[in-house]
Write a protein that holds these residues in place. Structure first.
Motif, PDB file in Angstrom:
ATOM      1  N   LEU A 258      60.917  80.902  32.001  1.00  0.00           N
ATOM      2  CA  LEU A 258      59.585  81.112  31.426  1.00  0.00           C
ATOM      3  C   LEU A 258      59.673  81.875  30.111  1.00  0.00           C
ATOM      4  O   LEU A 258      59.038  81.499  29.108  1.00  0.00           O
ATOM      5  CB  LEU A 258      58.710  81.883  32.415  1.00  0.00           C
ATOM      6  CG  LEU A 258      57.309  82.286  31.922  1.00  0.00           C
ATOM      7  CD1 LEU A 258      56.477  81.042  31.610  1.00  0.00           C
ATOM      8  CD2 LEU A 258      56.619  83.162  32.957  1.00  0.00           C
ATOM      9  N   PHE A 259      60.469  82.937  30.085  1.00  0.00           N
ATOM     10  CA  PHE A 259      60.619  83.729  28.865  1.00  0.00           C
ATOM     11  C   PHE A 259      61.220  82.902  27.744  1.00  0.00           C
ATOM     12  O   PHE A 259      60.827  83.036  26.578  1.00  0.00           O
ATOM     13  CB  PHE A 259      61.495  84.954  29.136  1.00  0.00           C
ATOM     14  CG  PHE A 259      60.831  86.027  29.960  1.00  0.00           C
ATOM     15  CD1 PHE A 259      59.463  86.059  30.125  1.00  0.00           C
ATOM     16  CD2 PHE A 259      61.593  87.020  30.569  1.00  0.00           C
ATOM     17  CE1 PHE A 259      58.849  87.055  30.880  1.00  0.00           C
ATOM     18  CE2 PHE A 259      60.993  88.011  31.315  1.00  0.00           C
ATOM     19  CZ  PHE A 259      59.624  88.043  31.477  1.00  0.00           C
ATOM     20  N   ALA A 260      62.204  82.072  28.080  1.00  0.00           N
ATOM     21  CA  ALA A 260      62.822  81.224  27.055  1.00  0.00           C
ATOM     22  C   ALA A 260      61.778  80.326  26.402  1.00  0.00           C
ATOM     23  O   ALA A 260      61.749  80.160  25.166  1.00  0.00           O
ATOM     24  CB  ALA A 260      63.942  80.390  27.668  1.00  0.00           C
ATOM     25  N   GLN A 261      60.897  79.760  27.200  1.00  0.00           N
ATOM     26  CA  GLN A 261      59.855  78.898  26.657  1.00  0.00           C
ATOM     27  C   GLN A 261      58.840  79.694  25.848  1.00  0.00           C
ATOM     28  O   GLN A 261      58.373  79.242  24.789  1.00  0.00           O
ATOM     29  CB  GLN A 261      59.146  78.152  27.800  1.00  0.00           C
ATOM     30  CG  GLN A 261      60.039  77.146  28.514  1.00  0.00           C
ATOM     31  CD  GLN A 261      60.323  75.920  27.658  1.00  0.00           C
ATOM     32  OE1 GLN A 261      60.609  76.026  26.459  1.00  0.00           O
ATOM     33  NE2 GLN A 261      60.242  74.741  28.251  1.00  0.00           N
ATOM     34  N   GLN A 262      58.476  80.869  26.318  1.00  0.00           N
ATOM     35  CA  GLN A 262      57.548  81.710  25.559  1.00  0.00           C
ATOM     36  C   GLN A 262      58.138  82.107  24.211  1.00  0.00           C
ATOM     37  O   GLN A 262      57.436  82.130  23.185  1.00  0.00           O
ATOM     38  CB  GLN A 262      57.194  82.952  26.373  1.00  0.00           C
ATOM     39  CG  GLN A 262      56.322  82.677  27.574  1.00  0.00           C
ATOM     40  CD  GLN A 262      56.026  83.941  28.372  1.00  0.00           C
ATOM     41  OE1 GLN A 262      56.684  84.971  28.203  1.00  0.00           O
ATOM     42  NE2 GLN A 262      55.041  83.872  29.251  1.00  0.00           N
ATOM     43  N   ILE A 263      59.412  82.440  24.210  1.00  0.00           N
ATOM     44  CA  ILE A 263      60.091  82.836  22.973  1.00  0.00           C
ATOM     45  C   ILE A 263      60.138  81.663  21.998  1.00  0.00           C
ATOM     46  O   ILE A 263      59.864  81.818  20.801  1.00  0.00           O
ATOM     47  CB  ILE A 263      61.500  83.366  23.292  1.00  0.00           C
ATOM     48  CG1 ILE A 263      61.395  84.766  23.908  1.00  0.00           C
ATOM     49  CG2 ILE A 263      62.386  83.372  22.051  1.00  0.00           C
ATOM     50  CD1 ILE A 263      62.691  85.284  24.499  1.00  0.00           C
ATOM     51  N   ARG A 264      60.481  80.487  22.511  1.00  0.00           N
ATOM     52  CA  ARG A 264      60.510  79.297  21.645  1.00  0.00           C
ATOM     53  C   ARG A 264      59.130  79.064  21.032  1.00  0.00           C
ATOM     54  O   ARG A 264      58.999  78.797  19.829  1.00  0.00           O
ATOM     55  CB  ARG A 264      60.950  78.074  22.458  1.00  0.00           C
ATOM     56  CG  ARG A 264      61.198  76.815  21.608  1.00  0.00           C
ATOM     57  CD  ARG A 264      61.320  75.581  22.480  1.00  0.00           C
ATOM     58  NE  ARG A 264      60.029  75.221  23.046  1.00  0.00           N
ATOM     59  CZ  ARG A 264      59.118  74.471  22.413  1.00  0.00           C
ATOM     60  NH1 ARG A 264      59.373  74.000  21.198  1.00  0.00           N
ATOM     61  NH2 ARG A 264      57.972  74.191  22.986  1.00  0.00           N
ATOM     62  N   SER A 265      58.089  79.182  21.860  1.00  0.00           N
ATOM     63  CA  SER A 265      56.726  78.977  21.365  1.00  0.00           C
ATOM     64  C   SER A 265      56.352  80.025  20.327  1.00  0.00           C
ATOM     65  O   SER A 265      55.731  79.712  19.300  1.00  0.00           O
ATOM     66  CB  SER A 265      55.731  79.017  22.534  1.00  0.00           C
ATOM     67  OG  SER A 265      55.946  77.948  23.421  1.00  0.00           O
ATOM     68  N   GLU A 266      56.724  81.281  20.582  1.00  0.00           N
ATOM     69  CA  GLU A 266      56.389  82.354  19.637  1.00  0.00           C
ATOM     70  C   GLU A 266      57.044  82.126  18.286  1.00  0.00           C
ATOM     71  O   GLU A 266      56.421  82.303  17.233  1.00  0.00           O
ATOM     72  CB  GLU A 266      56.815  83.701  20.217  1.00  0.00           C
ATOM     73  CG  GLU A 266      56.482  84.879  19.312  1.00  0.00           C
ATOM     74  CD  GLU A 266      56.801  86.222  19.944  1.00  0.00           C
ATOM     75  OE1 GLU A 266      57.092  87.171  19.183  1.00  0.00           O
ATOM     76  OE2 GLU A 266      56.771  86.335  21.177  1.00  0.00           O
ATOM     77  N   LEU A 267      58.305  81.729  18.296  1.00  0.00           N
ATOM     78  CA  LEU A 267      59.017  81.564  17.034  1.00  0.00           C
ATOM     79  C   LEU A 267      58.630  80.284  16.304  1.00  0.00           C
ATOM     80  O   LEU A 267      58.845  80.175  15.095  1.00  0.00           O
ATOM     81  CB  LEU A 267      60.530  81.603  17.272  1.00  0.00           C
ATOM     82  CG  LEU A 267      61.078  82.968  17.700  1.00  0.00           C
ATOM     83  CD1 LEU A 267      62.578  82.893  17.977  1.00  0.00           C
ATOM     84  CD2 LEU A 267      60.789  84.036  16.640  1.00  0.00           C
ATOM     85  N   THR A 268      58.058  79.320  17.024  1.00  0.00           N
ATOM     86  CA  THR A 268      57.565  78.114  16.346  1.00  0.00           C
ATOM     87  C   THR A 268      56.103  78.256  15.965  1.00  0.00           C
ATOM     88  O   THR A 268      55.553  77.393  15.273  1.00  0.00           O
ATOM     89  CB  THR A 268      57.720  76.868  17.240  1.00  0.00           C
ATOM     90  OG1 THR A 268      57.055  77.094  18.485  1.00  0.00           O
ATOM     91  CG2 THR A 268      59.177  76.549  17.483  1.00  0.00           C
ATOM     92  N   GLY A 269      55.444  79.319  16.458  1.00  0.00           N
ATOM     93  CA  GLY A 269      54.035  79.522  16.157  1.00  0.00           C
ATOM     94  C   GLY A 269      53.106  78.769  17.079  1.00  0.00           C
ATOM     95  O   GLY A 269      51.891  78.710  16.848  1.00  0.00           O
ATOM     96  N   GLU A 270      53.651  78.198  18.170  1.00  0.00           N
ATOM     97  CA  GLU A 270      52.811  77.481  19.122  1.00  0.00           C
ATOM     98  C   GLU A 270      52.122  78.482  20.051  1.00  0.00           C
ATOM     99  O   GLU A 270      52.526  79.634  20.168  1.00  0.00           O
ATOM    100  CB  GLU A 270      53.664  76.534  19.977  1.00  0.00           C
ATOM    101  CG  GLU A 270      54.394  75.469  19.185  1.00  0.00           C
ATOM    102  CD  GLU A 270      55.342  74.665  20.067  1.00  0.00           C
ATOM    103  OE1 GLU A 270      55.334  74.886  21.294  1.00  0.00           O
ATOM    104  OE2 GLU A 270      56.081  73.828  19.526  1.00  0.00           O
ATOM    105  N   ALA A 271      51.114  78.030  20.753  1.00  0.00           N
ATOM    106  CA  ALA A 271      50.485  78.858  21.787  1.00  0.00           C
ATOM    107  C   ALA A 271      51.455  78.977  22.945  1.00  0.00           C
ATOM    108  O   ALA A 271      51.996  77.975  23.415  1.00  0.00           O
ATOM    109  CB  ALA A 271      49.180  78.223  22.256  1.00  0.00           C
ATOM    110  N   ALA A 272      51.708  80.242  23.405  1.00  0.00           N
ATOM    111  CA  ALA A 272      52.666  80.439  24.494  1.00  0.00           C
ATOM    112  C   ALA A 272      52.106  79.894  25.798  1.00  0.00           C
ATOM    113  O   ALA A 272      50.915  79.904  26.021  1.00  0.00           O
ATOM    114  CB  ALA A 272      52.974  81.924  24.625  1.00  0.00           C
TER     115      ALA A 272
END
Length: 272
Positions: A258-272
């Motif tokens: 879950l954290f890996a996906q949240q981090i990816r979203s944060e760094l791409t600017g997507e909604a977590a």
């Protein structure tokens, strides 16, 4: 706790004065781990703070963090903004009070090599090098990601001493995202995950606490969600998910993904 088998304290002022490492010796930095449990095999402590190493040194090549630098000294150091903020988050992840952070050292946290060691996450996320003094008077460097082998086991040989953590200048202004969870607010980390991205778009994911040793994934660019999870599972498979009283391995695995996906979203600017 008293180490009642210790009969000598050696306080070297220079590297030459450290002298030969003998049976029964242990290097002493902050002592928060060393004095936490009895060790009848110890008879002499070598006091590293007597060497008076500067806690942090900024050069054109990057940042040098002395192994004797305390958590409090690293938090208070004048560092580039992004690096300073990441240092603060990792220091705050230490399982201990502000009194412990005033004594516990960066090198001690790494050499104790607990799965939840926050300085392992910090060093690996920044792709740091470890400067190691050999017992024969020479030195060697080792990537931080290779330093810890398993809980309480490192690549240090007998008589070898961790001198410094070297952060290259190119990694001192990385974009980063940080996630951590524990069973309670002040508990030991059960999963600590850091994502970093450099100016060229290269993405790194560092997994600690949920695995027995740090796991690092590298990508030329931010991957899609499916690619990231597949790479994460493949990287963790050889070491497995950590299992102790601070978290069930299946829960750690779930939170890490879950954290890996949240981090990816944060760094791409997507909604977590």
């Amino acid at each position: 706790m008293d180490l009642n088998t210790v009969t000598a304290l050696h306080r070297p002022r220079t590297r030459d004065e450290i002298g030969p490492f003998q049976a029964g010796d242990a290097f002493l930095a902050g002592g928060t781990a060393l004095f936490a449990a009895p060790d009848p095999a110890l008879s002499r402590l070598i006091d590293l703070p007597a060497l008076n190493w500067p806690p942090v040194t900024l050069t054109a090549d990057g940042l040098e963090i002395a192994a004797t630098c305390t958590f409090a000294e690293l938090e208070e150091a004048s560092l580039p903004p992004r690096l300073s903020a990441l240092a603060a988050r990792c220091c705050g992840a230490l399982y201990g009070s502000f009194k412990v952070r005033a004594a516990a050292t960066i090198g001690g946290n790494l050499c104790t090599a607990l799965a939840a060691a926050p300085m392992a996450a910090f060093a690996v996320a920044l792709d740091a090098e470890m400067l190691i003094w050999r017992a024969d008077g020479t030195a060697r460097t080792l990537p931080a990601r290779e330093f810890i082998l398993a809980p309480t086991r490192t690549r240090l040989g007998t008589g070898e001493l961790l001198r410094s953590i070297l952060v290259p200048a190119c990694n001192m202004d990385l974009r980063w995202a940080f996630r951590r969870i524990a069973l309670n607010e002040l508990g030991r980390s059960a999963a600590l995950v850091i994502g970093t991205q450099d100016g060229a778009g290269r993405f790194g994911l560092t997994i600690t606490a949920s695995t027995p040793r740090p796991v690092r994934l590298d990508f030329p660019a931010l991957p899609d969600a499916e690619t990231l999870l597949a790479a994460l599972d493949a990287a963790v498979s050889p070491v497995g998910w950590y299992d102790d009283v601070h978290g069930d391995p299946l829960w750690r695995a779930h939170m890490t993904r879950l954290f890996a996906q949240q981090i990816r979203s944060e760094l791409t600017g997507e909604a977590a």
